[in-house]
Design a protein around this motif. Structure first.
Motif, PDB file in Angstrom:
ATOM      1  N   PHE A  45       0.852  -1.177   0.000  1.00  0.00           N
ATOM      2  CA  PHE A  45       0.000   0.000   0.000  1.00  0.00           C
ATOM      3  C   PHE A  45       0.897   1.238   0.000  1.00  0.00           C
ATOM      4  CE2 PHE A  45      -3.082  -3.053   1.709  1.00  0.00           C
ATOM      5  CZ  PHE A  45      -4.169  -2.742   0.908  1.00  0.00           C
ATOM      6  N   LEU A  46       0.681   2.128  -0.962  1.00  0.00           N
ATOM      7  CA  LEU A  46       1.543   3.296  -1.124  1.00  0.00           C
ATOM      8  C   LEU A  46       0.987   4.538  -0.451  1.00  0.00           C
ATOM      9  CD1 LEU A  46       2.480   2.870  -4.898  1.00  0.00           C
ATOM     10  CD2 LEU A  46       3.753   2.088  -2.897  1.00  0.00           C
ATOM     11  N   ASN A  47      -0.347   4.741  -0.498  1.00  0.00           N
ATOM     12  CA  ASN A  47      -0.940   5.968   0.011  1.00  0.00           C
ATOM     13  C   ASN A  47      -2.213   5.658   0.778  1.00  0.00           C
ATOM     14  OD1 ASN A  47       0.098   6.646  -3.055  1.00  0.00           O
ATOM     15  ND2 ASN A  47       0.821   8.113  -1.557  1.00  0.00           N
ATOM     16  N   VAL A  48      -2.480   6.478   1.774  1.00  0.00           N
ATOM     17  CA  VAL A  48      -3.685   6.361   2.591  1.00  0.00           C
ATOM     18  C   VAL A  48      -4.219   7.760   2.823  1.00  0.00           C
ATOM     19  CG1 VAL A  48      -4.634   5.667   4.809  1.00  0.00           C
ATOM     20  CG2 VAL A  48      -2.928   4.238   3.708  1.00  0.00           C
ATOM     21  N   ALA A  49      -5.563   7.924   2.807  1.00  0.00           N
ATOM     22  CA  ALA A  49      -6.187   9.222   3.079  1.00  0.00           C
ATOM     23  C   ALA A  49      -7.503   8.988   3.804  1.00  0.00           C
ATOM     24  CB  ALA A  49      -6.425  10.001   1.785  1.00  0.00           C
ATOM     25  N   PHE A  50      -7.700   9.731   4.921  1.00  0.00           N
ATOM     26  CA  PHE A  50      -8.934   9.653   5.691  1.00  0.00           C
ATOM     27  C   PHE A  50      -9.938  10.656   5.151  1.00  0.00           C
ATOM     28  CE2 PHE A  50      -6.344   7.356   8.661  1.00  0.00           C
ATOM     29  CZ  PHE A  50      -7.230   6.550   9.360  1.00  0.00           C
ATOM     30  N   ILE A  66      -7.581   0.403  -5.420  1.00  0.00           N
ATOM     31  CA  ILE A  66      -7.952   1.385  -4.403  1.00  0.00           C
ATOM     32  C   ILE A  66      -9.111   0.811  -3.592  1.00  0.00           C
ATOM     33  CG2 ILE A  66      -8.778   3.715  -3.981  1.00  0.00           C
ATOM     34  CD1 ILE A  66      -7.420   4.581  -6.538  1.00  0.00           C
ATOM     35  N   TYR A  67      -8.923   0.748  -2.273  1.00  0.00           N
ATOM     36  CA  TYR A  67      -9.904   0.188  -1.355  1.00  0.00           C
ATOM     37  C   TYR A  67     -10.429   1.288  -0.442  1.00  0.00           C
ATOM     38  CZ  TYR A  67      -8.147  -4.449  -2.662  1.00  0.00           C
ATOM     39  OH  TYR A  67      -7.793  -5.574  -3.343  1.00  0.00           O
ATOM     40  N   VAL A  68     -11.705   1.149  -0.061  1.00  0.00           N
ATOM     41  CA  VAL A  68     -12.311   2.004   0.963  1.00  0.00           C
ATOM     42  C   VAL A  68     -12.537   1.151   2.200  1.00  0.00           C
ATOM     43  CG1 VAL A  68     -14.358   3.297   1.618  1.00  0.00           C
ATOM     44  CG2 VAL A  68     -13.399   3.598  -0.635  1.00  0.00           C
ATOM     45  N   PHE A  69     -12.041   1.639   3.357  1.00  0.00           N
ATOM     46  CA  PHE A  69     -12.172   0.934   4.631  1.00  0.00           C
ATOM     47  C   PHE A  69     -13.091   1.753   5.526  1.00  0.00           C
ATOM     48  CE2 PHE A  69      -8.202  -0.425   2.781  1.00  0.00           C
ATOM     49  CZ  PHE A  69      -8.174  -1.791   3.032  1.00  0.00           C
ATOM     50  N   ARG A  81      -9.937   0.027  -9.962  1.00  0.00           N
ATOM     51  CA  ARG A  81      -8.679  -0.535 -10.453  1.00  0.00           C
ATOM     52  C   ARG A  81      -8.138   0.426 -11.518  1.00  0.00           C
ATOM     53  NH1 ARG A  81     -11.495  -5.675 -10.075  1.00  0.00           N
ATOM     54  NH2 ARG A  81     -10.428  -7.079  -8.624  1.00  0.00           N
ATOM     55  N   THR A  82      -7.098   1.171 -11.176  1.00  0.00           N
ATOM     56  CA  THR A  82      -6.543   2.151 -12.109  1.00  0.00           C
ATOM     57  C   THR A  82      -5.445   1.564 -12.980  1.00  0.00           C
ATOM     58  OG1 THR A  82      -4.936   2.889 -10.447  1.00  0.00           O
ATOM     59  CG2 THR A  82      -7.080   4.002 -10.504  1.00  0.00           C
ATOM     60  N   ASN A  83      -4.958   0.364 -12.664  1.00  0.00           N
ATOM     61  CA  ASN A  83      -3.928  -0.322 -13.451  1.00  0.00           C
ATOM     62  C   ASN A  83      -2.600   0.417 -13.475  1.00  0.00           C
ATOM     63  OD1 ASN A  83      -5.736  -2.398 -14.153  1.00  0.00           O
ATOM     64  ND2 ASN A  83      -6.524  -1.184 -15.836  1.00  0.00           N
ATOM     65  N   GLN A  84      -2.408   1.349 -12.558  1.00  0.00           N
ATOM     66  CA  GLN A  84      -1.122   2.021 -12.398  1.00  0.00           C
ATOM     67  C   GLN A  84      -1.048   2.547 -10.970  1.00  0.00           C
ATOM     68  OE1 GLN A  84      -0.704   5.638 -14.695  1.00  0.00           O
ATOM     69  NE2 GLN A  84      -2.879   5.635 -15.205  1.00  0.00           N
ATOM     70  N   ALA A  85       0.171   2.687 -10.500  1.00  0.00           N
ATOM     71  CA  ALA A  85       0.380   3.040  -9.107  1.00  0.00           C
ATOM     72  C   ALA A  85      -0.130   4.451  -8.830  1.00  0.00           C
ATOM     73  CB  ALA A  85       1.868   2.937  -8.756  1.00  0.00           C
ATOM     74  N   SER A  86      -0.662   4.621  -7.616  1.00  0.00           N
ATOM     75  CA  SER A  86      -1.110   5.941  -7.179  1.00  0.00           C
ATOM     76  C   SER A  86       0.021   6.619  -6.417  1.00  0.00           C
ATOM     77  CB  SER A  86      -2.351   5.816  -6.292  1.00  0.00           C
ATOM     78  OG  SER A  86      -2.071   5.025  -5.156  1.00  0.00           O
ATOM     79  N   THR A  87       0.147   7.934  -6.610  1.00  0.00           N
ATOM     80  CA  THR A  87       1.193   8.698  -5.934  1.00  0.00           C
ATOM     81  C   THR A  87       0.649   9.587  -4.830  1.00  0.00           C
ATOM     82  OG1 THR A  87       1.011  10.426  -7.612  1.00  0.00           O
ATOM     83  CG2 THR A  87       2.627   8.677  -7.992  1.00  0.00           C
ATOM     84  N   SER A  97     -18.779  11.049  -1.106  1.00  0.00           N
ATOM     85  CA  SER A  97     -18.508   9.752  -1.740  1.00  0.00           C
ATOM     86  C   SER A  97     -17.417   9.822  -2.793  1.00  0.00           C
ATOM     87  CB  SER A  97     -19.784   9.209  -2.377  1.00  0.00           C
ATOM     88  OG  SER A  97     -20.235  10.072  -3.399  1.00  0.00           O
ATOM     89  N   GLU A  98     -16.852  11.003  -3.047  1.00  0.00           N
ATOM     90  CA  GLU A  98     -15.852  11.159  -4.100  1.00  0.00           C
ATOM     91  C   GLU A  98     -14.456  11.269  -3.492  1.00  0.00           C
ATOM     92  OE1 GLU A  98     -16.907  14.485  -6.461  1.00  0.00           O
ATOM     93  OE2 GLU A  98     -18.754  13.597  -7.243  1.00  0.00           O
ATOM     94  N   PHE A  99     -13.459  10.870  -4.268  1.00  0.00           N
ATOM     95  CA  PHE A  99     -12.073  10.982  -3.840  1.00  0.00           C
ATOM     96  C   PHE A  99     -11.194  11.277  -5.052  1.00  0.00           C
ATOM     97  CE2 PHE A  99     -12.574   6.554  -4.985  1.00  0.00           C
ATOM     98  CZ  PHE A  99     -11.396   6.244  -5.643  1.00  0.00           C
ATOM     99  N   LEU A 100     -10.025  11.873  -4.772  1.00  0.00           N
ATOM    100  CA  LEU A 100      -9.049  12.201  -5.797  1.00  0.00           C
ATOM    101  C   LEU A 100      -7.877  11.244  -5.697  1.00  0.00           C
ATOM    102  CD1 LEU A 100      -8.901  16.105  -5.568  1.00  0.00           C
ATOM    103  CD2 LEU A 100     -10.042  14.761  -7.318  1.00  0.00           C
ATOM    104  N   VAL A 101      -7.325  10.865  -6.842  1.00  0.00           N
ATOM    105  CA  VAL A 101      -6.162   9.992  -6.876  1.00  0.00           C
ATOM    106  C   VAL A 101      -5.216  10.520  -7.951  1.00  0.00           C
ATOM    107  CG1 VAL A 101      -7.408   8.411  -8.407  1.00  0.00           C
ATOM    108  CG2 VAL A 101      -5.328   7.632  -7.268  1.00  0.00           C
ATOM    109  N   ALA A 102      -3.960  10.713  -7.559  1.00  0.00           N
ATOM    110  CA  ALA A 102      -2.908  11.085  -8.498  1.00  0.00           C
ATOM    111  C   ALA A 102      -2.189   9.825  -8.945  1.00  0.00           C
ATOM    112  CB  ALA A 102      -1.934  12.064  -7.847  1.00  0.00           C
ATOM    113  N   LEU A 103      -2.018   9.682 -10.260  1.00  0.00           N
ATOM    114  CA  LEU A 103      -1.496   8.442 -10.831  1.00  0.00           C
ATOM    115  C   LEU A 103      -0.080   8.648 -11.356  1.00  0.00           C
ATOM    116  CD1 LEU A 103      -4.709   7.339 -12.715  1.00  0.00           C
ATOM    117  CD2 LEU A 103      -3.914   6.562 -10.479  1.00  0.00           C
ATOM    118  N   ALA A 104       0.551   7.529 -11.703  1.00  0.00           N
ATOM    119  CA  ALA A 104       1.943   7.572 -12.158  1.00  0.00           C
ATOM    120  C   ALA A 104       2.106   8.240 -13.512  1.00  0.00           C
ATOM    121  CB  ALA A 104       2.504   6.143 -12.206  1.00  0.00           C
TER     122      ALA A 104
END
Length: 1003
Positions: A45-50, A66-69, A81-87, A97-104
């Protein structure tokens, strides 16, 4: 500590039993992601955000999962499943219900955790994004890479601004301060700037770190109140900056074994007003390092122990003053005047700074400010009394769409009416309570106590003039308006508008009709945090801030509409104006002197509320009860009268219905008679039409039959034409095959011609050789005959012996001649068989027969030539010996007779024995060889006999071939005639076309 492996599951539980923190490190659960069986390692796991509440977080691994806990729901879900690592990740947007993800690939994507769909795709960075900071409102975001930082609007997902820097200075981090519009940008050269979010104007810049410090900032953390910034890097030092004064006020030195700091975070505490202080056991001052450092700086070391103040340095007055002020502020924040441990003054300061409380903690702060007792038993006793009679039909007056909300409103109003009788007769109470019911619909106890506290404190003296509006309160508002805005009050007086129109609608609905939800919450954040008189100041401030549109209103209806609908205004301006009025209002008219201070509800039991004219309420209650009883009696009498009237009307209606039915029956009978007559006429007409239709149908049927017959005949004709075409194709195919067979036969005949020619030339060579030998022998014989006449007997016997030898040679010669004749017969039979197979090849067969006849004529001519030559020799030598000639004639006649018998034999069974019979004939023949006969006696007559028989044999075969040819032609003509008859019968061809069709078939 439990361990959870998400594995290949898309959802599941985080822990299977009740979570229990570990005693050593406090861990609750360890979450891992084991890959498929063919991969030996786990996925990192590379990144976590609350999220903003801290009840859920998202995590991304290096494969793009990307998982939601959900910690409260004890569930995890694979959302993308973004098929590339998140930064980098962010989960505190205004849409929860929305979230942002920066990709490789340097892009930013927004996904929805519920629908699992892509919401937006943003791009613009040219290097890896390592940080995403979201504004407290959740409507803006800053994405940071090493070369640029970009500000995004999360409502439109458009880029608003972009921070470009030179390549020599890199960016460490750019982020929003908590609950603020300030953006903090930190660069790799330790420079820190603060920017205004809306205008992007630089507000201030931090001074450089102390000269002796070699710390390069890499990680940062800010307290939730936005007052302290912690910075660390590749060192065991942590710098603490005061964001209010932009000064470095403390340096924390960690143990020497710590060489770098990778991450900093303040520990949240619900009761520290967002200052995020470290707990006491974690920090202890063990020595004063001010002498080792320059002025203006203090250092502390971090070990276990209690918190102690650092000692002042004698030459460090400035630093001492800063630290003392910060400590004094902390002590003031810890002065708890609320039961939950919160500092009301700190809350007011925070409220004045941000204008409202955090959404996450608003309900908790309200409960603390109002000091709710949470009397469960007292509240349940009120609920047990059931629905108050005054609110039985509340749904008729207030048609709320949500049944749940309507039921909660009815129960809350009933509890208030049971608590105090006046609330059952207060018409505006549902309007006042509804916004609180909607806000606290999931906790009815808190809802009831908030409304009760509001009535006791902020609704003081409202019920003294019941059932009229609170004239005393309205007079206070009018006095305040007269003092602060005489022009507006004079306009109200000129238009005949009183406080009951410009103040009372705002109070009885507590501003719920003129404000949005967010504005209303912001107003009551300030109302509950101040004296009860602040609500009246809000009313006056609302009128003053809306002065411009109100001065344009001249009719009462316009004013009524204005104070019952939302208006375009900034509520923050109204709140600031209310604070100004609180400060600048004289004491003689200030409502704070007329209203009591805040009094919370008592515990265990609710206080008695009797601040209203009891006699009026009692009288009104009695009158209402009397009116209710009279109404019930009247309703009973009216019900009885209605029943009698209903019975009379029912009987009257029944009679009327009976007469009406009789009339309708008569009319129906007459109508049906008319209908019957009309139907009979229609029946006759229909029968006529039916006959005509049948006739038409019959004609159409005949036409259809004719058309069908024509189609059938046409179809038959088409089929016959198709059969004719197939026959033509078959004939063409057979003709082509016949041509191929004729060509093959022609080639074979050519080969046979070559063979015959070869045999002819061989025979000619043999004849020439024999003639030469015969002439030589003749000469030699004549000489010998002249010299040896006297030895005739001896020679005769010798000649006889020689004749016997020459007879063998002659026999061989005859055999060869018969074999050649037999071979010719075999070839002729084979040709006949080939010709029989080709019945339809007339022209080719004629040519073949003509060729055979020509060959036979040539052979016959050659035979005649040979016979003539032999006859000449015979005549020439005939006189030399008469006896041998007669003998040869007799022998030749015998041979010819036997050969003729053999040739005339027509039994096919004897044809196979030709060779044996010829051998027997040759064995019986006493003929001598030609050469011997010529040399000895000159008996040559038997040779032309043998050749003549061969010629006769060939003539007989030619006659048989001609006869068979004639029979074959007759059979072909019969077959043609038969085929023509069959074709004429099959295709129904008239007799006039018989000759043409026959010719066509023959062709």
């Amino acid at each position: 500590m439990q361990k959870t492996d998400v594995g290949n599951k898309e959802s599941g539980k985080i822990w299977l039993r009740k979570p229990c923190p570990a005693t050593r490190d406090g861990l609750i659960v360890n979450i891992v992601h084991t890959a498929a069986e063919y991969q030996p390692k786990s996925l990192r796991f590379l990144n976590v955000a609350f999220d903003s509440t801290g009840d859920a977080f998202i995590a991304g691994d290096h494969q793009g999962n990307i998982y939601v806990f959900d910690l409260n729901g004890n569930r995890f879900t694979l959302v993308q499943r973004t098929n590339q690592a998140s930064t980098a990740l962010a989960f505190n947007l205004h849409r929860k219900s929305e979230f942002l993800v920066a990709l490789a690939d340097y892009s930013i994507k927004c996904f929805d955790t519920v629908t699992k769909e892509l919401v937006s795709w943003m791009s613009g960075h040219e290097s890896s994004i390592f940080s995403i900071s979201v504004h407290a409102s959740g409507r803006y975001a800053i994405t940071t890479s090493s070369d640029t930082a970009q500000l995004w609007d999360l409502d439109t997902f458009q880029r608003k601004r972009k921070l470009n820097i030179s390549q020599s200075v890199g960016i460490q981090k750019v982020f929003f301060l908590p609950f603020s519009n300030i953006i903090l940008s930190c660069f790799k050269d330790n420079s820190i700037f603060a920017w205004e979010c809306d205008t992007l104007v630089c507000k201030y810049q931090f001074p450089p770190p102390p000269a002796g410090s070699d710390l390069k900032y890499k990680v940062f953390a800010v307290t939730r109140d936005g007052r302290i910034l912690a910075a660390g890097g590749k060192s065991n030092h942590i710098h603490l900056w005061c964001l209010e004064t932009q000064q470095l006020f403390r340096i924390i030195q960690l143990p020497t074994k710590i060489r770098s700091i990778r991450y900093i975070e303040f520990i949240p505490d619900s009761f520290d007003a967002g200052s995020n202080q470290p707990p006491p056991p974690l920090v202890k001052v063990i020595e004063d390092l001010s002498k080792k450092t320059g002025p203006g700086q203090l250092k502390v070391r971090v070990i276990g122990g209690k918190v102690q103040r650092p000692r002042k340095a004698k030459d460090c007055k400035t630093t001492t003053r800063i630290l003392r002020n910060m400590m004094d502020t902390d002590l003031e924040n810890k002065e708890n005047d609320l039961p939950e441990g919160l500092c009301k003054k700190s809350l007011q300061t925070l409220l004045r700074g941000y204008g409202e409380y955090p959404t996450k903690y608003r309900m908790f702060i309200w409960r603390s400010l109002l000091q709710l007792p949470e009397n469960y038993s007292a509240f349940n006793s009120l609920l047990d009394k059931g629905t108050h009679c005054a609110f039985l039909n509340i749904h008729e007056k207030y048609p709320i769409k949500s049944r749940k909300l309507l039921r909660i409103l009815q129960r809350t109003m009933s509890a208030l009416a049971h608590w105090s009788a006046i609330f059952g007769d207060t018409p505006y109470l549902p309007l006042l309570a509804f916004p609180f019911v909607k806000l606290f619909q999931n906790n009815q106890l808190v809802c009831f106590e908030v409304i009760a506290t509001l009535i006791i404190n902020w609704c003081q003296h409202w019920f003294e003039y019941f059932p009229n509006p609170p004239i005393n309160i309205l007079s206070i508002i009018e006095n305040l308006l007269a003092h602060h805005d005489k022009e507006l009050l004079q306009h109200y007086l000129n238009c005949g508008i009183t406080a009951q129109l410009y103040a009372w609608p705002l109070l009885e609905t507590v501003f719920s009709e003129v404000l949005t939800r967010e504005e209303w919450l912001k107003v009551f954040d300030n109302v509950f945090s101040n004296h009860p008189s602040f609500l009246l100041m809000i009313v006056v401030a609302y009128n003053i801030c809306c002065k411009a549109p109100l001065l344009n209103c001249n009719h009462k209806d316009d004013f009524e509409y204005f104070f019952h609908h939302r208006n375009n205004m900034d509520i923050s301006v109204v709140i600031q104006e209310a604070y100004r009025l609180m400060l600048c209002t004289p004491a003689d008219i200030h409502p704070e002197t007329m209203l009591d201070d805040f009094i919370p509800l008592t515990k265990s039991q609710y206080p008695v509320f009797n601040k209203y004219p009891k006699f009026i309420v009692d009288y009104q209650t009695q009158e209402l009860e009397r009116i209710r009883n009279d109404e019930l009696e009247y309703l009973k009498e009216r019900q009885a009268v209605h029943e009698v009237e209903a019975e009379i009307m029912r009987q009257k209606d029944e009679d009327q219905v009976w007469y009406q039915k009789q009339k309708l029956l008569r009319e129906a009978e007459d109508k049906r008679r008319d209908i019957l007559l009309e139907e009979e006429k229609k029946l006759v007409e229909q029968r006529d039409r039916l006959v005509a239709v049948k006739r038409d149908l019959k004609l159409k049927e005949i036409q259809l039959l004719n058309a069908s017959r024509k189609r059938f005949l046409q179809n038959q004709l088409d089929q016959r034409e198709m059969e004719l075409r197939r026959l033509d194709d078959e004939i063409e195919r057979k003709v082509s095959l016949r041509g191929e067979e004729v060509a093959t036969t022609a080639k074979e005949v050519g080969l046979q011609k070559l063979e015959i020619e070869t045999q002819r030339r061989f025979l000619e060579q043999q004849l020439a050789k024999n003639e030469k030998i015969a002439s030589q022998e003749m000469k030699k014989g004549l000489n010998n005959y002249r010299r040896k006449v006297d030895l005739e007997e001896r020679r005769f016997h010798k000649a006889v012996e020689r004749d016997e030898c020459h007879s063998l040679k002659t026999y061989k010669f005859v055999e060869e001649t018969l074999a050649n004749a037999e071979q010719a017969c075999i070839d002729t039979d084979w040709q006949i068989q080939v010709l029989l197979k080709r019945k339809f090849d007339e022209a080719e067969r004629k040519e073949h027969y003509e060729e055979m006849a020509r060959l036979l004529r040539n052979n016959r001519a050659r035979e005649l030539d040979t016979l003539s030559a032999l006859k000449g020799l015979e005549i020439k030598k005939g006189k030399e010996d008469e006896y041998p000639l007669q003998t040869s004639h007799s022998i030749a006649a015998s041979c010819n007779r036997e050969r003729r018998e053999y040739i005339d034999t027509e039994d096919p069974s004897h044809q196979d024995d030709r060779f044996e019979r010829l051998q027997e004939i040759k064995a019986k023949s006493p003929l001598k060889p030609v050469s011997s006969a010529i040399l000895s006696e000159g008996h040559l007559n038997y040779i032309p006999r043998i050749d003549l028989e061969t010629h006769f044999f060939l003539d007989r075969k030619r006659e048989e071939l001609e006869k068979k040819e004639h029979e074959l032609m007759s059979e072909i003509r019969n077959l043609r005639h038969k085929h023509a008859q069959q074709a004429r019968q099959r295709y129904h061809i008239p007799s006039s076309h018989h000759r043409c069709d026959t010719d066509l078939l023959i062709t």
